[in-house]
Design an enzyme around this catalytic site. Structure first.
Site, PDB file in Angstrom:
ATOM      1  CG  HIS A 287      -2.124  -0.924   0.975  1.00 14.97           C
ATOM      2  ND1 HIS A 287      -2.879  -1.445   2.002  1.00 14.97           N
ATOM      3  CD2 HIS A 287      -2.669  -1.432  -0.163  1.00 14.97           C
ATOM      4  CE1 HIS A 287      -3.832  -2.210   1.514  1.00 14.97           C
ATOM      5  NE2 HIS A 287      -3.721  -2.225   0.197  1.00 14.97           N
TER       6      HIS A 287
ATOM      7  CG  HIS B 211      -3.560  -5.437  -8.091  1.00 12.00           C
ATOM      8  ND1 HIS B 211      -3.452  -4.183  -7.518  1.00 12.00           N
ATOM      9  CD2 HIS B 211      -4.474  -6.104  -7.355  1.00 12.00           C
ATOM     10  CE1 HIS B 211      -4.255  -4.111  -6.468  1.00 12.00           C
ATOM     11  NE2 HIS B 211      -4.896  -5.250  -6.358  1.00 12.00           N
TER      12      HIS B 211
END
Length: 411
Positions: A250, A384
């Protein structure tokens, strides 16, 4: 892995992922997608469950296929998913998008900001791809986010609500990060400043203000007043989606978003903070013994969950690609982003990418063993790797180049 410095290399990897999911992911009987494909051989292990995020990500993925002049079926596949998203997932009585369906029947109507953010992202990319109905869906999704989750006193979004819109007390990093991503996409699709302004507000508030309480590191879980909740899931360190600790992935993902924002809003702090977060991701997260980035760590980099997730490395690849471009544009003398770009691709190619089909594995143990097929309704249908290959292609195209690294005359 210099092959991935090139447009041809990125396009090859991008198409491999799309080809893994099509056509088996299209549910022509019920509608929408069958997203639960086994990551080893592609067989369908759950043909019934429709997850809001998986549906939205499918629309997003095939829309990116259209935007990259991908296979001819991308347009149809994206429109097929958007139709299901806008009709079957949508709850007209209570407003908002249902979280889980069994076929076309809702089984969980919890309102998650995270899920609504992905609807906004899907609609934005569908609008860029020219799909009918995409603009209306974008505006509807944004309206629900604003009315149901936005908290102006905090400058951030709440996390979840009941079907009748009673907000839970939990506040989370992840929902705000993905809403920021979706807002950037909405701005790119429409040119409307309100989306960019909101994205900058969320990014500034979270990555600079909220993180002051944790020495600049990104904590994941918060109280209703946005104080770090350090006890949240402390007894569940391997929680799949909301583990305690810091997530290097993150930090890299926020670095990517700040670098993207800097292309639209040239403010010095955006790139400075992007570099800081990326450096934190690799400094805290890289496993010097086995390679790869840990899933969760303590503030000093000790692994809590040392597993290696595909999405973490895809996001770090995207961040390093955008920072390579930004460094060139600003004459920043730093070889680190390109070095990490190559190292991350080398790791992913050796361990995370299915050598037979080209899809990415969800999770490996620290030493790269695979302890199971990673089945479940909340799947990652290529979002992703597709996103970050696409961002790499965009970074090259914006700079008028065919590859990352110095131009021939500079070598």
């Amino acid at each position: 892995m210099t092959v991935y410095r090139t447009r041809a290399g990125l396009r090859h990897r991008f198409r491999d992922v799309l080809n893994f999911y099509y056509p088996d992911c299209l549910d022509t009987a019920v509608g929408g997608y069958v997203a639960q494909l086994d990551e080893r051989d592609g067989h369908v292990y759950d043909a019934r469950t429709k997850h809001l995020v998986a549906t939205a990500r499918g629309v997003h993925n095939f829309s990116l296929g259209v935007l990259t002049d991908g296979p001819h079926w991308c347009d149809y596949a994206a429109e097929h998913g958007l139709r299901f998203l806008s009709t079957v997932h949508w709850d007209d009585e209570r407003a908002g998008y249902d979280w889980l369906l069994d076929g076309r029947t809702p089984t969980d109507r919890t309102r998650y900001c995270y899920g609504h953010a992905f609807v906004l992202l899907a609609a934005a990319r569908a609008l860029q791809a020219g799909l009918p109905g995409a603009r209306a869906e974008l505006e509807r999704a944004f309206g629900v986010l604003e009315e149901g989750f936005w908290e102006p006193d905090h400058g951030l979004y709440a996390d979840r609500a009941s079907p009748d819109w009673d907000l839970a007390s939990y506040r989370g990093q992840n929902a705000n990060m993905h809403t920021c991503e979706a807002l950037i996409a909405a701005y790119e699709a429409t040119g409307a400043d309100r989306y960019l302004e909101r994205a900058v507000t969320v990014a500034d508030r979270f990555t600079r203000d909220v993180t002051a309480a944790t020495d600049g590191l990104l904590w994941e879980h918060f109280t209703e007043t946005w104080e770090p909740d350090r006890s949240y899931n402390a007894d569940s360190p391997r929680h799949r989606f909301r583990p305690p600790g810091y997530q290097p992935g993150h930090h890299a993902e926020w670095a990517k978003l700040l670098a993207l924002l800097a292309t639209h809003r040239p403010e010095d702090w955006l790139l400075e903070r992007a570099h800081d977060l990326f450096e934190t991701a690799v400094d805290l997260g890289w496993d010097d013994e086995y390679g790869g980035l840990y899933y969760t760590v303590t503030a000093d980099g000790e692994p809590i969950v040392p597993d290696k997730y595909g999405w973490v490395h895809a996001e770090a690849i995207g961040a390093s690609a955008l920072l390579c471009r930004a460094d060139r544009e600003t004459d920043r003398d730093s070889p680190a982003p390109l070095e990490w770009y190559d190292r991350l691709w080398a790791y992913a190619s050796e361990h995370l990418i299915n050598p037979r089909y080209g899809n990415w594995y969800e999770r490996l143990a620290r030493d790269h063993d695979r302890d199971g097929p990673n089945h479940g309704p909340a799947v990652e249908p290529g979002y992703h790797p597709l996103t970050n290959c696409w961002l790499g292609l965009r970074a090259l195209e914006a700079d008028g180049r065919s590859s990352f690294g110095p131009r021939a005359a500079e070598r």
